[in-house]
Design a protein around this motif. Structure first.
Motif, PDB file in Angstrom:
ATOM      1  N   PHE A  67       0.858  -1.183   0.000  1.00 27.93           N
ATOM      2  CA  PHE A  67       0.000   0.000   0.000  1.00 27.93           C
ATOM      3  C   PHE A  67       0.893   1.232   0.000  1.00 27.93           C
ATOM      4  O   PHE A  67       1.715   1.430   0.879  1.00 27.93           O
ATOM      5  N   GLY A  68       0.753   2.031  -1.042  1.00 26.48           N
ATOM      6  CA  GLY A  68       1.603   3.195  -1.192  1.00 26.48           C
ATOM      7  C   GLY A  68       3.066   2.789  -1.317  1.00 26.48           C
ATOM      8  O   GLY A  68       3.430   1.936  -2.130  1.00 26.48           O
ATOM      9  N   ARG A  69       3.908   3.394  -0.493  1.00 20.64           N
ATOM     10  CA  ARG A  69       5.325   3.037  -0.467  1.00 20.64           C
ATOM     11  C   ARG A  69       5.617   1.887   0.493  1.00 20.64           C
ATOM     12  O   ARG A  69       6.768   1.495   0.649  1.00 20.64           O
ATOM     13  N   GLN A  70       4.615   1.362   1.134  1.00 15.33           N
ATOM     14  CA  GLN A  70       4.827   0.387   2.199  1.00 15.33           C
ATOM     15  C   GLN A  70       4.378  -1.012   1.756  1.00 15.33           C
ATOM     16  O   GLN A  70       3.711  -1.193   0.742  1.00 15.33           O
ATOM     17  N   ARG A  71       4.777  -1.990   2.560  1.00 12.10           N
ATOM     18  CA  ARG A  71       4.315  -3.369   2.363  1.00 12.10           C
ATOM     19  C   ARG A  71       4.202  -4.043   3.719  1.00 12.10           C
ATOM     20  O   ARG A  71       5.128  -4.003   4.529  1.00 12.10           O
ATOM     21  N   ALA A  72       3.041  -4.634   3.977  1.00 15.50           N
ATOM     22  CA  ALA A  72       2.833  -5.395   5.201  1.00 15.50           C
ATOM     23  C   ALA A  72       2.625  -6.864   4.833  1.00 15.50           C
ATOM     24  O   ALA A  72       2.043  -7.182   3.793  1.00 15.50           O
ATOM     25  N   TYR A  73       3.103  -7.741   5.672  1.00 12.18           N
ATOM     26  CA  TYR A  73       2.971  -9.177   5.402  1.00 12.18           C
ATOM     27  C   TYR A  73       2.829  -9.937   6.711  1.00 12.18           C
ATOM     28  O   TYR A  73       3.219  -9.459   7.789  1.00 12.18           O
ATOM     29  N   ALA A  74       2.259 -11.128   6.611  1.00 11.42           N
ATOM     30  CA  ALA A  74       2.129 -12.003   7.776  1.00 11.42           C
ATOM     31  C   ALA A  74       2.026 -13.438   7.295  1.00 11.42           C
ATOM     32  O   ALA A  74       1.397 -13.722   6.267  1.00 11.42           O
ATOM     33  N   ASN A  75       2.656 -14.344   8.029  1.00 11.57           N
ATOM     34  CA  ASN A  75       2.564 -15.774   7.772  1.00 11.57           C
ATOM     35  C   ASN A  75       2.364 -16.478   9.108  1.00 11.57           C
ATOM     36  O   ASN A  75       3.145 -16.285  10.042  1.00 11.57           O
ATOM     37  N   VAL A  76       1.304 -17.271   9.196  1.00 11.56           N
ATOM     38  CA  VAL A  76       0.953 -17.931  10.446  1.00 11.56           C
ATOM     39  C   VAL A  76       0.780 -19.424  10.184  1.00 11.56           C
ATOM     40  O   VAL A  76       0.140 -19.825   9.204  1.00 11.56           O
ATOM     41  N   SER A  77       1.369 -20.232  11.066  1.00 15.10           N
ATOM     42  CA  SER A  77       1.242 -21.684  10.973  1.00 15.10           C
ATOM     43  C   SER A  77       0.881 -22.232  12.347  1.00 15.10           C
ATOM     44  O   SER A  77       1.596 -21.994  13.326  1.00 15.10           O
ATOM     45  N   LEU A  78      -0.241 -22.943  12.435  1.00 14.78           N
ATOM     46  CA  LEU A  78      -0.705 -23.570  13.670  1.00 14.78           C
ATOM     47  C   LEU A  78      -0.641 -25.084  13.490  1.00 14.78           C
ATOM     48  O   LEU A  78      -1.156 -25.610  12.499  1.00 14.78           O
ATOM     49  N   SER A  79      -0.009 -25.776  14.432  1.00 12.44           N
ATOM     50  CA  SER A  79       0.181 -27.213  14.264  1.00 12.44           C
ATOM     51  C   SER A  79      -0.188 -27.964  15.540  1.00 12.44           C
ATOM     52  O   SER A  79      -0.130 -27.415  16.646  1.00 12.44           O
ATOM     53  N   HIS A  80      -0.536 -29.225  15.356  1.00 12.01           N
ATOM     54  CA  HIS A  80      -0.810 -30.122  16.485  1.00 12.01           C
ATOM     55  C   HIS A  80      -0.109 -31.448  16.225  1.00 12.01           C
ATOM     56  O   HIS A  80      -0.298 -32.053  15.162  1.00 12.01           O
ATOM     57  N   GLN A  81       0.705 -31.881  17.179  1.00  9.55           N
ATOM     58  CA  GLN A  81       1.462 -33.127  17.064  1.00  9.55           C
ATOM     59  C   GLN A  81       0.936 -34.163  18.049  1.00  9.55           C
ATOM     60  O   GLN A  81       0.706 -33.858  19.220  1.00  9.55           O
ATOM     61  N   ARG A  82       0.795 -35.394  17.546  1.00  8.24           N
ATOM     62  CA  ARG A  82       0.404 -36.503  18.408  1.00  8.24           C
ATOM     63  C   ARG A  82       1.364 -37.669  18.174  1.00  8.24           C
ATOM     64  O   ARG A  82       1.609 -38.060  17.024  1.00  8.24           O
ATOM     65  N   TYR A  83       1.874 -38.216  19.285  1.00  9.24           N
ATOM     66  CA  TYR A  83       2.778 -39.361  19.239  1.00  9.24           C
ATOM     67  C   TYR A  83       1.984 -40.630  19.478  1.00  9.24           C
ATOM     68  O   TYR A  83       1.108 -40.686  20.355  1.00  9.24           O
ATOM     69  N   GLN A  84       2.285 -41.661  18.721  1.00  5.97           N
ATOM     70  CA  GLN A  84       1.536 -42.901  18.831  1.00  5.97           C
ATOM     71  C   GLN A  84       1.729 -43.548  20.202  1.00  5.97           C
ATOM     72  O   GLN A  84       0.755 -44.046  20.794  1.00  5.97           O
ATOM     73  N   ASP A  85       2.954 -43.551  20.722  1.00  8.82           N
ATOM     74  CA  ASP A  85       3.241 -44.200  22.007  1.00  8.82           C
ATOM     75  C   ASP A  85       3.579 -43.190  23.103  1.00  8.82           C
ATOM     76  O   ASP A  85       3.042 -43.260  24.204  1.00  8.82           O
ATOM     77  N   LEU A  86       4.485 -42.266  22.836  1.00  4.72           N
ATOM     78  CA  LEU A  86       4.926 -41.293  23.846  1.00  4.72           C
ATOM     79  C   LEU A  86       3.974 -40.108  23.874  1.00  4.72           C
ATOM     80  O   LEU A  86       4.320 -38.987  23.480  1.00  4.72           O
ATOM     81  N   ASP A  87       2.742 -40.349  24.365  1.00  2.70           N
ATOM     82  CA  ASP A  87       1.743 -39.292  24.304  1.00  2.70           C
ATOM     83  C   ASP A  87       2.046 -38.130  25.237  1.00  2.70           C
ATOM     84  O   ASP A  87       1.416 -37.076  25.144  1.00  2.70           O
ATOM     85  N   ALA A  88       3.020 -38.289  26.147  1.00  3.41           N
ATOM     86  CA  ALA A  88       3.417 -37.158  26.983  1.00  3.41           C
ATOM     87  C   ALA A  88       4.063 -36.050  26.161  1.00  3.41           C
ATOM     88  O   ALA A  88       4.173 -34.909  26.616  1.00  3.41           O
ATOM     89  N   ARG A  89       4.489 -36.384  24.944  1.00  2.00           N
ATOM     90  CA  ARG A  89       5.100 -35.386  24.069  1.00  2.00           C
ATOM     91  C   ARG A  89       4.096 -34.720  23.135  1.00  2.00           C
ATOM     92  O   ARG A  89       4.472 -33.864  22.334  1.00  2.00           O
ATOM     93  N   ASN A  90       2.831 -35.099  23.201  1.00  5.00           N
ATOM     94  CA  ASN A  90       1.818 -34.441  22.379  1.00  5.00           C
ATOM     95  C   ASN A  90       1.821 -32.948  22.665  1.00  5.00           C
ATOM     96  O   ASN A  90       1.922 -32.519  23.820  1.00  5.00           O
ATOM     97  N   ASN A  91       1.702 -32.144  21.616  1.00  8.13           N
ATOM     98  CA  ASN A  91       1.767 -30.702  21.818  1.00  8.13           C
ATOM     99  C   ASN A  91       1.115 -29.962  20.666  1.00  8.13           C
ATOM    100  O   ASN A  91       0.951 -30.496  19.571  1.00  8.13           O
ATOM    101  N   SER A  92       0.771 -28.726  20.952  1.00  7.98           N
ATOM    102  CA  SER A  92       0.301 -27.788  19.932  1.00  7.98           C
ATOM    103  C   SER A  92       1.329 -26.679  19.800  1.00  7.98           C
ATOM    104  O   SER A  92       1.851 -26.194  20.806  1.00  7.98           O
ATOM    105  N   GLY A  93       1.626 -26.282  18.578  1.00  7.81           N
ATOM    106  CA  GLY A  93       2.643 -25.272  18.347  1.00  7.81           C
ATOM    107  C   GLY A  93       2.203 -24.250  17.328  1.00  7.81           C
ATOM    108  O   GLY A  93       1.132 -24.363  16.722  1.00  7.81           O
ATOM    109  N   TYR A  94       3.035 -23.255  17.142  1.00  7.99           N
ATOM    110  CA  TYR A  94       2.741 -22.220  16.159  1.00  7.99           C
ATOM    111  C   TYR A  94       4.037 -21.571  15.700  1.00  7.99           C
ATOM    112  O   TYR A  94       5.068 -21.605  16.381  1.00  7.99           O
ATOM    113  N   THR A  95       3.971 -20.995  14.515  1.00 11.70           N
ATOM    114  CA  THR A  95       5.027 -20.139  13.994  1.00 11.70           C
ATOM    115  C   THR A  95       4.358 -18.911  13.395  1.00 11.70           C
ATOM    116  O   THR A  95       3.503 -19.037  12.520  1.00 11.70           O
ATOM    117  N   VAL A  96       4.718 -17.752  13.892  1.00 14.87           N
ATOM    118  CA  VAL A  96       4.124 -16.498  13.436  1.00 14.87           C
ATOM    119  C   VAL A  96       5.236 -15.565  12.956  1.00 14.87           C
ATOM    120  O   VAL A  96       6.238 -15.389  13.655  1.00 14.87           O
TER     121      VAL A  96
END
Length: 400
Positions: A67-96
């Motif tokens: 817009f005009g002389r400027q530029r704005a951007y954003a990238n968002v990633s939401l993830s959920h991991q599940r382990y078949q056996d080690l369910d204590a490591r199940n987690n939700s994460g993000y990258t923004v």
């Protein structure tokens, strides 16, 4: 938590403000992906390896709004991991990641960037202290850069930044930190293919809790003199380099003090229309090495506490057909590990190999598979040897 919410809120304000100023259609994308990965040594153990299969579901989206002389951007990633056996490591994460590129009618320009990350960190990162079964790492960064002299041969540059790192594992409480950095430099562009820079930079780091056996949290200071270069000898080749000469000093853990040369070198080369190669080398403190972004899209992590990390990598991509792309990578990392309070030292060497293929079935749908191996040797104290094999396949639907 308030700090993280403020970062996300600031990102939304950047994009929201840009949207109000934009009258034409803005580019955007949204996608959904699913990946299944089998890992032979989930805990990076020296013996008694435990294998597991991990399911990762990812929702991602982004905007790129000029817009005009400027530029704005954003990238968002939401993830959920599940382990078949080690369910204590199940987690939700993000990258923004979000940012604003701006310029004025005069010769002043700059960038504002925000980044936030939440992920399950490596179980055995070679630190002095052990970790629990699950250790969620969170990092937030905000950076501002200013430049006076947009199209002139000579320019002045300044930057300010803040980083916050935390972990859920209590063993890592003394590794959590807040860091402020600043730099001031001069840039020189003698031609259209070469730009040079030089300046001074400083960092101040405050750790979150006392180390085991200590009564106060540590602090560190870093000062550097740096030179940079960006060279584009041809349209198919770009070389970026940075050399720092300086020192890092700790208030309490003085055995980890460092004085010497650090830096990075990256060469992106496209010898043919189908083949691309990226070679990168770096030498820096563990705190900085995990956040270096020498390759576009490379993941970041703050769970590296070495005194110095030396790394070399080669990445290749080949467009076999208009729909099939092959990829490969080689990497080698050597870390010097020192406990700043006891002086206990060690080192480890990690070699990595990866091969992958991706099929763009349609304009919006793609599938891919990757196989990789990491092998680590270790000596002294602070790390242990391990081997790990991974094989995974994924699918993605992307709309834009």
């Amino acid at each position: 938590m308030n700090h993280r919410l403020s970062l996300v809120a600031a990102a939304c304000l950047v994009i929201g403000g840009a949207a109000l100023a934009q009258s034409t259609e803005r580019p955007w994308y949204v996608g959904l992906g699913q990946e299944f990965t089998h890992q032979s040594n989930v805990l990076s153990s020296a013996s008694g390896e435990i294998s597991d299969t991990i399911s990762t579901t990812t929702l991602r989206g982004g905007l790129n709004v000029p817009f005009g002389r400027q530029r704005a951007y954003a990238n968002v990633s939401l993830s959920h991991q599940r382990y078949q056996d080690l369910d204590a490591r199940n987690n939700s994460g993000y990258t923004v990641g979000a940012g604003l590129d701006w310029s004025t009618v005069e010769r002043l320009s700059g960038t504002l960037s925000l980044a936030a990350n939440r992920q399950q960190t490596d179980f055995s990162v070679g630190g002095i202290t052990p970790v629990t079964l699950s250790n969620i790492e969170r990092s937030d960064e905000i950076a501002a850069r200013f430049r006076l002299g947009v199209v002139t041969m000579l320019g002045f540059e300044a930057s300010l930044g803040h980083r916050n790192l935390s972990f859920t594992a209590p063993e890592y409480a003394s590794r959590e930190y807040q860091q402020n950095d600043a730099s001031l430099g001069l840039s020189y562009r003698p031609s259209g293919i070469l730009s040079l820079g030089a300046g001074l930079s400083t960092q101040r780091t405050r750790f979150g809790a006392p180390a085991p056996g200590q009564t106060a949290a540590d602090r560190s200071q870093r000062q550097d003199v740096y030179v940079t270069a960006n060279w584009v000898p041809t349209g198919a080749s770009t070389v970026t380099a940075r050399v720092n000469v300086g020192k890092t000093e700790y208030d309490l853990g003085t055995a980890a003090d460092f004085s010497g040369v650090t830096g990075s070198l990256s060469w992106a080369w496209r010898p043919t229309g189908r083949l691309s190669l990226t070679t990168s080398m770096s030498r820096d403190s563990g705190q900085q090495s995990g956040f270096l972004r020498l390759v576009e899209g490379a993941p970041v992590s703050g769970a590296n506490f070495s005194q110095i990390t030396n790394a070399l990598s080669l990445r290749a991509g080949y467009e076999l057909t208009g729909k099939i792309t092959l990829s490969g990578g080689l990497g080698y990392t050597r870390r010097n590990l020192v406990d700043g309070f006891t002086g206990v030292a060690g080192n480890d060497n990690t070699s990595s190999l990866s091969l992958g293929a991706n099929w763009a079935a349609t304009r919006t749908m793609s599938f891919g598979c990757t196989i990789s191996r990491d092998s680590r040797s270790a000596s002294g104290t602070g790390s242990s040897p391990s081997d790990s094999d991974r094989f995974g396949c994924s699918g993605q639907v992307l709309l834009d």
